[in-house]
Design an enzyme around this catalytic site. Sequence first.
Site, mmCIF file in Angstrom:
data_model
loop_
_atom_site.group_PDB
_atom_site.id
_atom_site.type_symbol
_atom_site.label_atom_id
_atom_site.label_comp_id
_atom_site.label_asym_id
_atom_site.label_seq_id
_atom_site.Cartn_x
_atom_site.Cartn_y
_atom_site.Cartn_z
ATOM 1 N N LYS A 22 0.836 -1.216 0.000
ATOM 2 C CA LYS A 22 0.000 0.000 0.000
ATOM 3 C C LYS A 22 0.867 1.260 0.000
ATOM 4 O O LYS A 22 0.656 2.154 -0.804
ATOM 5 C CB LYS A 22 -0.897 -0.004 1.248
ATOM 6 C CG LYS A 22 -1.558 1.340 1.510
ATOM 7 C CD LYS A 22 -2.477 1.322 2.719
ATOM 8 C CE LYS A 22 -1.809 1.587 4.045
ATOM 9 N NZ LYS A 22 -1.523 2.995 4.347
ATOM 10 N N ASN A 23 1.832 1.308 0.914
ATOM 11 C CA ASN A 23 2.582 2.549 1.088
ATOM 12 C C ASN A 23 3.631 2.783 0.011
ATOM 13 O O ASN A 23 4.304 3.815 0.007
ATOM 14 C CB ASN A 23 3.205 2.613 2.487
ATOM 15 C CG ASN A 23 2.134 2.822 3.549
ATOM 16 O OD1 ASN A 23 0.983 3.138 3.232
ATOM 17 N ND2 ASN A 23 2.504 2.636 4.808
ATOM 18 N N CYS A 117 -5.326 13.045 13.343
ATOM 19 C CA CYS A 117 -5.428 11.654 12.906
ATOM 20 C C CYS A 117 -5.474 10.790 14.149
ATOM 21 O O CYS A 117 -5.030 11.200 15.229
ATOM 22 C CB CYS A 117 -4.209 11.385 12.042
ATOM 23 S SG CYS A 117 -3.766 9.696 11.825
ATOM 24 N N ARG A 122 0.535 14.532 13.321
ATOM 25 C CA ARG A 122 0.999 14.365 11.950
ATOM 26 C C ARG A 122 0.963 15.648 11.111
ATOM 27 O O ARG A 122 0.250 15.733 10.109
ATOM 28 C CB ARG A 122 0.221 13.240 11.271
ATOM 29 C CG ARG A 122 0.287 11.940 12.057
ATOM 30 C CD ARG A 122 -0.427 10.820 11.382
ATOM 31 N NE ARG A 122 0.296 10.281 10.257
ATOM 32 C CZ ARG A 122 -0.160 9.310 9.482
ATOM 33 N NH1 ARG A 122 -1.336 8.788 9.721
ATOM 34 N NH2 ARG A 122 0.552 8.854 8.481
ATOM 35 N N GLN A 126 7.293 19.736 7.222
ATOM 36 C CA GLN A 126 8.538 19.410 6.509
ATOM 37 C C GLN A 126 8.320 19.363 4.994
ATOM 38 O O GLN A 126 9.220 19.708 4.233
ATOM 39 C CB GLN A 126 9.116 18.076 6.998
ATOM 40 C CG GLN A 126 9.461 18.045 8.470
ATOM 41 C CD GLN A 126 10.475 19.110 8.855
ATOM 42 O OE1 GLN A 126 11.529 19.229 8.227
ATOM 43 N NE2 GLN A 126 10.149 19.903 9.859
ATOM 44 N N ASP A 305 4.458 0.666 12.172
ATOM 45 C CA ASP A 305 3.297 -0.021 11.585
ATOM 46 C C ASP A 305 3.206 -1.493 11.996
ATOM 47 O O ASP A 305 2.242 -2.174 11.646
ATOM 48 C CB ASP A 305 3.344 0.080 10.048
ATOM 49 C CG ASP A 305 2.996 1.475 9.566
ATOM 50 O OD1 ASP A 305 2.476 2.278 10.368
ATOM 51 O OD2 ASP A 305 3.244 1.768 8.378
ATOM 52 N N ILE A 327 7.511 7.134 17.204
ATOM 53 C CA ILE A 327 7.170 7.855 15.965
ATOM 54 C C ILE A 327 5.879 8.667 16.103
ATOM 55 O O ILE A 327 5.816 9.826 15.729
ATOM 56 C CB ILE A 327 7.022 6.881 14.769
ATOM 57 C CG1 ILE A 327 8.257 5.978 14.647
ATOM 58 C CG2 ILE A 327 6.764 7.640 13.465
ATOM 59 C CD1 ILE A 327 9.523 6.650 14.216
ATOM 60 N N ARG A 397 -8.878 -0.601 4.263
ATOM 61 C CA ARG A 397 -8.004 0.412 3.673
ATOM 62 C C ARG A 397 -6.639 -0.171 3.327
ATOM 63 O O ARG A 397 -5.995 0.302 2.399
ATOM 64 C CB ARG A 397 -7.780 1.559 4.672
ATOM 65 C CG ARG A 397 -9.003 2.378 4.934
ATOM 66 C CD ARG A 397 -8.651 3.557 5.803
ATOM 67 N NE ARG A 397 -7.442 4.185 5.272
ATOM 68 C CZ ARG A 397 -6.691 5.055 5.924
ATOM 69 N NH1 ARG A 397 -7.030 5.403 7.144
ATOM 70 N NH2 ARG A 397 -5.614 5.568 5.375
HETATM 71 N N1 EPU Z 1 6.164 14.722 10.941
HETATM 72 C C1 EPU Z 1 6.280 16.073 11.215
HETATM 73 N N2 EPU Z 1 6.258 16.952 10.179
HETATM 74 C C2 EPU Z 1 6.126 16.547 8.885
HETATM 75 C C3 EPU Z 1 6.019 15.178 8.606
HETATM 76 C C4 EPU Z 1 6.053 14.284 9.668
HETATM 77 O O1 EPU Z 1 6.380 16.479 12.376
HETATM 78 O O2 EPU Z 1 6.109 17.410 7.989
HETATM 79 C C5 EPU Z 1 6.225 13.741 12.050
HETATM 80 C C6 EPU Z 1 4.942 12.922 12.198
HETATM 81 O O3 EPU Z 1 3.966 13.610 12.954
HETATM 82 C C7 EPU Z 1 5.460 11.671 12.867
HETATM 83 C C8 EPU Z 1 6.850 11.496 12.251
HETATM 84 O O4 EPU Z 1 7.196 12.769 11.732
HETATM 85 O O5 EPU Z 1 5.578 11.886 14.247
HETATM 86 C C9 EPU Z 1 6.960 10.463 11.139
HETATM 87 O O6 EPU Z 1 5.905 10.633 10.232
HETATM 88 P P1 EPU Z 1 6.031 10.310 8.679
HETATM 89 O O7 EPU Z 1 5.910 11.603 7.936
HETATM 90 O O8 EPU Z 1 7.209 9.472 8.401
HETATM 91 O O9 EPU Z 1 4.708 9.482 8.423
HETATM 92 P P2 EPU Z 1 3.879 9.493 7.096
HETATM 93 O O10 EPU Z 1 4.794 9.692 5.952
HETATM 94 O O11 EPU Z 1 2.714 10.401 7.231
HETATM 95 C C10 EPU Z 1 4.106 6.951 6.547
HETATM 96 C C11 EPU Z 1 3.169 5.803 6.349
HETATM 97 C C12 EPU Z 1 2.559 5.425 7.695
HETATM 98 C C13 EPU Z 1 3.685 5.044 8.645
HETATM 99 C C14 EPU Z 1 4.677 6.216 8.760
HETATM 100 C C15 EPU Z 1 5.888 5.907 9.617
HETATM 101 C C16 EPU Z 1 2.425 6.155 4.075
HETATM 102 C C17 EPU Z 1 1.328 6.484 3.138
HETATM 103 N N3 EPU Z 1 2.147 6.180 5.388
HETATM 104 O O12 EPU Z 1 3.323 8.028 7.060
HETATM 105 O O13 EPU Z 1 1.734 4.290 7.462
HETATM 106 O O14 EPU Z 1 3.172 4.760 9.915
HETATM 107 O O15 EPU Z 1 5.141 6.581 7.454
HETATM 108 O O16 EPU Z 1 6.573 4.822 9.102
HETATM 109 O O17 EPU Z 1 3.517 5.817 3.640
HETATM 110 C C18 EPU Z 1 -0.078 2.832 7.800
HETATM 111 O O18 EPU Z 1 0.212 2.281 6.738
HETATM 112 O O19 EPU Z 1 -0.914 2.345 8.612
HETATM 113 C C19 EPU Z 1 0.573 4.084 8.167
HETATM 114 C C20 EPU Z 1 0.105 4.918 9.101
#
Ligand code: EPU
Length: 417
Positions: A22-23, A117, A122, A126, A305, A327, A397
């Site tokens: 998925k991701n 969320c 989240r 960045q 995850d 995380i 999902r």
């Molecule tokens: N964060 C910030 N600012 C940003 C972006 C992230 O503070 O601009 C923080 C987040 O709040 C969090 C940490 O950085 O505390 C890491 O978040 P990340 O951005 O890596 O998460 P994401 O990209 O939104 C993806 C996966 C998630 C998975 C996370 C961590 C996808 C579509 N989603 O989310 O998957 O948990 O990386 O590995 O790739 C799932 O599949 O169930 C799922 C939630």
Amino acid sequence: MDKLRITGGRPLEGEIRVSGAKNAALPIMCAALLTEHALALENVPRLMDVATMAKLLARMGVELGPQRDGRIELRAARVSDPQAPYELVKTMRASVLVLGPLLARCGRARVSLPGGCAIGQRPVDQHIKGLQAMGANIAVEHGYMDARTERLRGARVVMDLVTVTGTENLMMAATLAEGSTLLENAAREPEVVDLARCLSAMGAKIQGAGSDVIRIEGVASLGGARHAVMPDRIETGTYLAAVAAAGGKVRLAGAAPETLEATLEKLREAGARLALEGDAIGIEMAARPRAVSLRTAPYPGFATDMQAQLMALNAIARGTALITETIFENRFMHALELQRLGAEISIQGNTAVVSGVERLQGASVMATDLRASAGLVIAGLVAEGQTVIERIYHLDRGYEALEGKLAALGARVERLR
Ligand code: EPU
């Protein structure tokens, strides 16, 4: 709303095939926005999130062929409406992945802020910071990011923290920027590498994906490509954890064991016997698992995850485990539901102390997010009697054919409509 009824207490036996990730599929679908040519994808999982992404892209003018046997073709000959509305972004945060590609291709984008969320705040600061460093003007107004630019310029971006979709958004934007971009403190997740592979097949110049420094040399345009999405490492890990908890002997075909080191290590520690043969993973578990402590971290650390699934395993393990979530600040919702099944878990800040009990008892529980639900399914498979999981749209999902796959392993699982 659909529910899942699981009658627990049976070991799992048999063989199933892992689906596409998925991701990885979601960002790769967004990459179609970067070119007027066709992007032909294979191994795309049939999931609610993939359907939502298809709907979002179609609204923008992307032509999508039907999804058959995991194949789907996307063609963004023209992007008519570079917007991602709140209605779609709030149901799927990954929608924010259109921001970088839209800005790079169209010079403008209007994307809703995702908002809160179930697992944490989240923010997307960045993503915004990186695109601004590349020359974009981004105003955040009325809940939307309104972004504009002439051609993006390559830049050096040092991310304050490791973000998976942030890295993906910036990497996609940089492929069409003028000059070279250096992404430092980049996410090393295998899904970032899969996206880079697809972008490279489209003609992008990317080095270093999979390390924490990625260099992208911008090109004037990208072409079409054919790409097979990588196997889903979290789905793989979820079934492995299910076997480690419920016992039995299972073979998972079509997996990518090299992307699962941290999970495999924990399952070995819990007492599972693992056999790796090419892209297949065999797992055998004959006894009650041993408790395994863990701390989530960006890749190659233990994946957040997979945290809920290992909490379910620890709930019935011999001994006490400490699970630390680093995380997301609110990713222990499943602990309360596991307690309804008889688990002994206490939460102290970002650490859960799980004292294994000999057995869980079936009860009604509620799914709160995708991976929390996966943890509850595992608990249901080991619990005595019936467990009814409500709100399983979360599972739809992200887990393709969940009931079918579990049934193929001999589990008693029914969907109640
Ligand atoms: N964060 C910030 N600012 C940003 C972006 C992230 O503070 O601009 C923080 C987040 O709040 C969090 C940490 O950085 O505390 C890491 O978040 P990340 O951005 O890596 O998460 P994401 O990209 O939104 C993806 C996966 C998630 C998975 C996370 C961590 C996808 C579509 N989603 O989310 O998957 O948990 O990386 O590995 O790739 C799932 O599949 O169930 C799922 C939630």
